[in-house]
Enzyme design. Structure first.
Site, PDB file in Angstrom:
ATOM      1  N   CYS A  42       0.838  -1.210   0.000  1.00 19.95           N
ATOM      2  CA  CYS A  42       0.000   0.000   0.000  1.00 19.95           C
ATOM      3  C   CYS A  42       0.866   1.252   0.000  1.00 19.95           C
ATOM      4  O   CYS A  42       1.745   1.420   0.825  1.00 19.95           O
ATOM      5  CB  CYS A  42      -0.972  -0.067   1.184  1.00 19.95           C
ATOM      6  SG  CYS A  42      -1.038   1.332   2.288  1.00 19.95           S
ATOM      7  N   CYS A  45       1.155   3.345   3.085  1.00 18.88           N
ATOM      8  CA  CYS A  45       1.945   2.662   4.125  1.00 18.88           C
ATOM      9  C   CYS A  45       3.430   2.848   3.852  1.00 18.88           C
ATOM     10  O   CYS A  45       4.219   3.126   4.761  1.00 18.88           O
ATOM     11  CB  CYS A  45       1.614   1.174   4.158  1.00 18.88           C
ATOM     12  SG  CYS A  45      -0.145   0.843   4.354  1.00 18.88           S
ATOM     13  N   HIS A 422      22.839  -5.822  10.069  1.00 18.05           N
ATOM     14  CA  HIS A 422      22.267  -4.491  10.243  1.00 18.05           C
ATOM     15  C   HIS A 422      22.918  -3.482   9.304  1.00 18.05           C
ATOM     16  O   HIS A 422      22.244  -2.630   8.718  1.00 18.05           O
ATOM     17  CB  HIS A 422      22.442  -4.026  11.696  1.00 18.05           C
ATOM     18  CG  HIS A 422      21.540  -4.742  12.649  1.00 18.05           C
ATOM     19  ND1 HIS A 422      21.917  -5.036  13.935  1.00 18.05           N
ATOM     20  CD2 HIS A 422      20.295  -5.210  12.496  1.00 18.05           C
ATOM     21  CE1 HIS A 422      20.917  -5.671  14.540  1.00 18.05           C
ATOM     22  NE2 HIS A 422      19.926  -5.786  13.682  1.00 18.05           N
ATOM     23  N   TRP A 445      28.777   9.090   9.074  1.00 17.11           N
ATOM     24  CA  TRP A 445      28.492   9.747  10.347  1.00 17.11           C
ATOM     25  C   TRP A 445      27.025   9.531  10.752  1.00 17.11           C
ATOM     26  O   TRP A 445      26.741   9.138  11.890  1.00 17.11           O
ATOM     27  CB  TRP A 445      28.816  11.246  10.221  1.00 17.11           C
ATOM     28  CG  TRP A 445      28.136  12.095  11.238  1.00 17.11           C
ATOM     29  CD1 TRP A 445      28.477  12.223  12.556  1.00 17.11           C
ATOM     30  CD2 TRP A 445      26.975  12.923  11.031  1.00 17.11           C
ATOM     31  NE1 TRP A 445      27.600  13.087  13.179  1.00 17.11           N
ATOM     32  CE2 TRP A 445      26.680  13.522  12.268  1.00 17.11           C
ATOM     33  CE3 TRP A 445      26.179  13.209   9.923  1.00 17.11           C
ATOM     34  CZ2 TRP A 445      25.599  14.396  12.434  1.00 17.11           C
ATOM     35  CZ3 TRP A 445      25.107  14.084  10.084  1.00 17.11           C
ATOM     36  CH2 TRP A 445      24.826  14.667  11.320  1.00 17.11           C
ATOM     37  N   ARG A 450      22.851   6.334  13.845  1.00 15.20           N
ATOM     38  CA  ARG A 450      21.672   5.481  13.882  1.00 15.20           C
ATOM     39  C   ARG A 450      21.979   4.224  14.702  1.00 15.20           C
ATOM     40  O   ARG A 450      21.162   3.782  15.510  1.00 15.20           O
ATOM     41  CB  ARG A 450      21.287   5.099  12.465  1.00 15.20           C
ATOM     42  CG  ARG A 450      19.828   4.887  12.336  1.00 15.20           C
ATOM     43  CD  ARG A 450      19.448   4.696  10.924  1.00 15.20           C
ATOM     44  NE  ARG A 450      19.002   5.947  10.327  1.00 15.20           N
ATOM     45  CZ  ARG A 450      18.422   5.995   9.136  1.00 15.20           C
ATOM     46  NH1 ARG A 450      18.262   4.895   8.445  1.00 15.20           N
ATOM     47  NH2 ARG A 450      18.019   7.142   8.653  1.00 15.20           N
ATOM     48  N   VAL A 451      23.167   3.663  14.491  1.00 17.18           N
ATOM     49  CA  VAL A 451      23.571   2.495  15.282  1.00 17.18           C
ATOM     50  C   VAL A 451      23.677   2.896  16.759  1.00 17.18           C
ATOM     51  O   VAL A 451      23.212   2.181  17.646  1.00 17.18           O
ATOM     52  CB  VAL A 451      24.911   1.906  14.754  1.00 17.18           C
ATOM     53  CG1 VAL A 451      25.387   0.770  15.642  1.00 17.18           C
ATOM     54  CG2 VAL A 451      24.747   1.435  13.318  1.00 17.18           C
ATOM     55  N   LYS A 467      26.710   5.636  24.492  1.00 13.66           N
ATOM     56  CA  LYS A 467      26.352   5.845  23.090  1.00 13.66           C
ATOM     57  C   LYS A 467      25.535   7.128  22.996  1.00 13.66           C
ATOM     58  O   LYS A 467      24.434   7.211  23.546  1.00 13.66           O
ATOM     59  CB  LYS A 467      25.497   4.675  22.582  1.00 13.66           C
ATOM     60  CG  LYS A 467      26.186   3.326  22.635  1.00 13.66           C
ATOM     61  CD  LYS A 467      27.079   3.116  21.432  1.00 13.66           C
ATOM     62  CE  LYS A 467      27.544   1.692  21.258  1.00 13.66           C
ATOM     63  NZ  LYS A 467      28.523   1.228  22.249  1.00 13.66           N
TER      64      LYS A 467
HETATM   65  P1  FAD Z   1      31.746   3.184  18.665  1.00 14.52           P
HETATM   66  O1  FAD Z   1      30.325   3.283  18.261  1.00 14.52           O
HETATM   67  O2  FAD Z   1      32.499   1.995  18.273  1.00 14.52           O
HETATM   68  O3  FAD Z   1      32.468   4.487  18.105  1.00 14.52           O
HETATM   69  C1  FAD Z   1      33.879   4.639  18.161  1.00 14.52           C
HETATM   70  C2  FAD Z   1      34.202   6.096  18.298  1.00 14.52           C
HETATM   71  O4  FAD Z   1      33.762   6.807  17.144  1.00 14.52           O
HETATM   72  C3  FAD Z   1      33.472   6.781  19.451  1.00 14.52           C
HETATM   73  O5  FAD Z   1      34.191   6.627  20.636  1.00 14.52           O
HETATM   74  C4  FAD Z   1      33.427   8.220  18.998  1.00 14.52           C
HETATM   75  O6  FAD Z   1      34.654   8.872  19.283  1.00 14.52           O
HETATM   76  C5  FAD Z   1      33.297   8.110  17.510  1.00 14.52           C
HETATM   77  N1  FAD Z   1      31.907   8.215  17.058  1.00 14.52           N
HETATM   78  C6  FAD Z   1      30.767   7.849  17.692  1.00 14.52           C
HETATM   79  N2  FAD Z   1      29.705   8.112  16.920  1.00 14.52           N
HETATM   80  C7  FAD Z   1      30.169   8.634  15.772  1.00 14.52           C
HETATM   81  C8  FAD Z   1      29.551   9.116  14.591  1.00 14.52           C
HETATM   82  N3  FAD Z   1      28.230   9.093  14.437  1.00 14.52           N
HETATM   83  N4  FAD Z   1      30.348   9.577  13.603  1.00 14.52           N
HETATM   84  C9  FAD Z   1      31.686   9.622  13.741  1.00 14.52           C
HETATM   85  N5  FAD Z   1      32.322   9.193  14.844  1.00 14.52           N
HETATM   86  C10 FAD Z   1      31.580   8.717  15.849  1.00 14.52           C
HETATM   87  N6  FAD Z   1      27.028  -3.606  17.954  1.00 14.52           N
HETATM   88  C11 FAD Z   1      25.846  -4.180  18.260  1.00 14.52           C
HETATM   89  O7  FAD Z   1      25.637  -4.553  19.410  1.00 14.52           O
HETATM   90  N7  FAD Z   1      24.873  -4.334  17.307  1.00 14.52           N
HETATM   91  C12 FAD Z   1      25.067  -3.943  16.015  1.00 14.52           C
HETATM   92  O8  FAD Z   1      24.197  -4.106  15.160  1.00 14.52           O
HETATM   93  C13 FAD Z   1      26.315  -3.361  15.661  1.00 14.52           C
HETATM   94  N8  FAD Z   1      26.584  -3.000  14.368  1.00 14.52           N
HETATM   95  C14 FAD Z   1      27.847  -2.567  14.046  1.00 14.52           C
HETATM   96  C15 FAD Z   1      28.162  -2.308  12.709  1.00 14.52           C
HETATM   97  C16 FAD Z   1      29.439  -1.919  12.356  1.00 14.52           C
HETATM   98  C17 FAD Z   1      29.761  -1.681  10.903  1.00 14.52           C
HETATM   99  C18 FAD Z   1      30.435  -1.765  13.350  1.00 14.52           C
HETATM  100  C19 FAD Z   1      31.835  -1.346  12.972  1.00 14.52           C
HETATM  101  C20 FAD Z   1      30.137  -2.000  14.678  1.00 14.52           C
HETATM  102  C21 FAD Z   1      28.851  -2.414  15.043  1.00 14.52           C
HETATM  103  N9  FAD Z   1      28.512  -2.700  16.369  1.00 14.52           N
HETATM  104  C22 FAD Z   1      27.289  -3.211  16.685  1.00 14.52           C
HETATM  105  C23 FAD Z   1      29.457  -2.364  17.453  1.00 14.52           C
HETATM  106  C24 FAD Z   1      29.103  -0.999  18.047  1.00 14.52           C
HETATM  107  O9  FAD Z   1      28.661  -0.093  17.028  1.00 14.52           O
HETATM  108  C25 FAD Z   1      30.302  -0.323  18.710  1.00 14.52           C
HETATM  109  O10 FAD Z   1      31.370  -0.278  17.802  1.00 14.52           O
HETATM  110  C26 FAD Z   1      30.770  -1.031  19.967  1.00 14.52           C
HETATM  111  O11 FAD Z   1      29.691  -1.217  20.847  1.00 14.52           O
HETATM  112  C27 FAD Z   1      31.867  -0.196  20.682  1.00 14.52           C
HETATM  113  O12 FAD Z   1      31.309   1.066  21.018  1.00 14.52           O
HETATM  114  P2  FAD Z   1      32.151   2.332  21.375  1.00 14.52           P
HETATM  115  O13 FAD Z   1      31.634   2.911  22.633  1.00 14.52           O
HETATM  116  O14 FAD Z   1      33.599   2.052  21.357  1.00 14.52           O
HETATM  117  O15 FAD Z   1      31.825   3.410  20.219  1.00 14.52           O
END
Ligand code: FAD
Length: 514
Positions: A42, A45, A422, A445, A450-451, A467
């Protein structure tokens, strides 16, 4: 499966309903639930689904009190569910109050707008008028009074009471209350501008504005860049002593140790370290790839693309660049390579002493407060942010070169398979729209944010490194602004230069390198 064919995926903040879970989600739930009944064919939707997804991201912190769900009535297996709830037109949104009875088919919830803010306000209206029993996790939403505040700390064991002064029509107080729902040691109440006693006592002249009231009886104005919901919520979630409920408290870095042989390395949280980038390469090339005995076909293509962007754009020391170049030429011929042969080129330092990738990991900016936090995935994100920025600086010819290499590396090799799935969903949704080197930097970025939104509060979140929607207002005040209606807006024209400088080769620190 049907879930994949539908308009929402497991990586959205929307509960996917099926015949198996529909009762447990909608009936007798402790949270109020909004359920969208749609048909994937739809047009309305399809047009509404991105709105519903962003609404779900926007009110993610409210989940214990109110959740969003969706079901695809076009899927054969869901037909009975949709019939049972009396659905004849799509999309239909129904409201199920907390503790709905088994025979409940929900109340109609009219969606006459695609404005996330208006929808959010309508959700608050529904909560405000929620009949008994009230969803137990939902804090009081009605305005507070002088009397309640006077005796507040006698009955509430929290360190901070945030008072949001606002006009009757404003929703900010209730939004912030719900944004803080999953945090302890802080309570939020709204105070109406008509509450003359308090307004006069504190000399409040700006609506909205936020004041902190402490158990000692002091009032202080909460300092924020902009008087708006996101800024209040961000600041309050970070007050001293405030932490996510049920999560370990952050610990001070002097008690952190990586392991007995490896002391915690002090570092600057707003800088990128070469030690993390080299550690990421070591782990990726010597550990992650080692799981593949023979690399061929799609995996070989992925590896070639990955090594090629590294050889082009990695801002490494000369020895490391020489090594990446020799790996790159090694991969030019043959339609398969054994990991053993790859490894020989990687470790072939005896013959060429000016060509080497240091062994072992030395995490610095990616250190975690526990061994299972951060480290490699943190390094992977950092590496690819750096590469998109370097490609922009080097005026690469293909705008998607780095992101496409990242996509295929993650798809073929990244050990976290749920992460890979994801990421693939996000890439297939919108990577094709990236058509300049600058938009590649911004795409990564925004997808990383979003993650972050999805993982905020998850078990994998290091309490010392929460996060956030990054960069924070402290790191880049100019990156944050608001639209006319008070909604948060990223100033992309400010975010872009911020990213270009944050991840540029000239600002990468070389501390702790071997
Ligand atoms: P991270 O998210 O690893 O970020 C590292 C550093 O990047 C941060 O300390 C900050 O300085 C900087 N940063 C943060 N946000 C941004 C931004 N938006 N733009 C630029 N720099 C930024 N974990 C899951 O549990 N489920 C998932 O589905 C998942 N998917 C992932 C997909 C990918 C491709 C990757 C590489 C990792 C994924 N992870 C997932 C792991 C998760 O995203 C983190 O990498 C992990 O939990 C470590 O988190 P962190 O606190 O070190 O910060």
């Amino acid at each position: 499966s049907a879930a994949e064919a539908g308009l929402y995926t497991a990586s959205d903040q929307v509960v996917l309903l099926s015949p198996e879970n529909v009762e447990s989600v909608l009936i007798n739930s402790t949270a109020a639930v909004f359920a969208e009944f749609y048909a994937s064919w739809c047009g309305h939707c399809i047009a509404f689904s991105p709105i519903y997804t962003s609404l779900a991201r926007d009110i993610k912190e409210w989940k214990p009190a109110v959740d969003l769900a969706a079901v695809d009535c076009a899927a054969e297996e869901n037909r009975k569910v949709c019939t049972a709830y009396g659905i004849r037109a799509y999309p239909t949104i129904k409201f199920f109050h907390a503790y709905s009875k088994a025979d409940s088919t929900g109340q109609a919830f009219k969606v006459s707008t695609h404005d996330v803010r208006v929808l959010r306000h309508k959700i608050i209206d529904k909560l405000d008028n929620h009949e008994e029993p009230w969803p137990p996790a939902c804090p009081p939403l009605e305005p507070t009074s002088q009397a309640e505040i006077d005796s507040f700390f006698e009955t509430n064991n929290v360190q901070h009471l945030a008072l949001i002064f606002e006009d009757t029509k404003s929703y900010i107080g209730r939004e912030v209350t719900l944004d803080l729902l999953q945090f302890e040691n802080v309570a939020v109440r709204r105070v109406l501008s008509t509450e003359e006693g308090l307004v006069t006592k504190l000399g409040v002249t700006e609506f909205p504005s936020c004041y902190l009231y402490s158990p000692e009886g002091n009032f202080t104005r909460l300092q924020v860049n902009i008087e708006a919901r996101t800024f209040y919520s961000y600041a309050l979630q970070r007050l001293p002593g405030v932490a996510r409920s049920g999560k370990p408290r952050p610990v001070t870095t002097d008690v952190l140790i990586n392991n007995p042989q490896e002391p915690w390395k002090p570092f600057n949280r707003s800088r990128v370290y070469m030690a993390d980038l080299e550690s990421t390469l070591h782990y990726s090339l010597r550990v992650e790839l080692a799981a593949h005995t023979v690399i061929k076909g799609e995996a070989l293509t992925s590896l070639k693309k990955y090594i090629s962007v590294l050889a082009k754009y990695f801002p490494g020391r000369p020895v490391v660049m020489n090594l990446l170049e020799s790996l790159n030429s090694r991969l030019q011929t043959g339609d398969e390579i054994s990991y053993k042969a790859f490894r020989e080129t990687l470790d072939n330092t005896a013959q060429s002493p000016d060509t080497a990738l240091p062994e072992g990991v030395r995490w610095v900016g990616c250190q975690g407060s526990q061994p299972h936090f951060r480290r490699y995935p943190c390094g992977v994100w950092t590496l690819f942010h750096v590469l998109t920025v370097q490609a922009k600086n080097a005026r690469g010819t293909d705008p998607r070169e780095v992101l496409s290499a990242m996509r295929s590396y993650v798809h073929s090799f990244f050990g976290c398979r749920a992460c890979a799935e994801h990421f693939e969903i996000m890439a297939s949704e919108s990577l094709a729209e990236v058509n300049t080197l600058s938009s590649a930097v911004l795409w990564l970025w925004s997808r990383h944010n979003r993650v972050n939104n999805r993982l905020a509060g998850a078990l994998s979140e290091d309490p010392n490194f929460r996060k956030i929607q990054w960069p924070s207002p402290e790191m880049c005040p100019a990156c944050h602004s608001v639209k006319e209606n008070g909604e948060h807006r990223w100033s992309q024209e400010q975010v872009f230069p911020f990213l270009m400088s944050y991840f540029s080769s000239s600002t990468i620190l070389t501390d702790y390198l071997e």
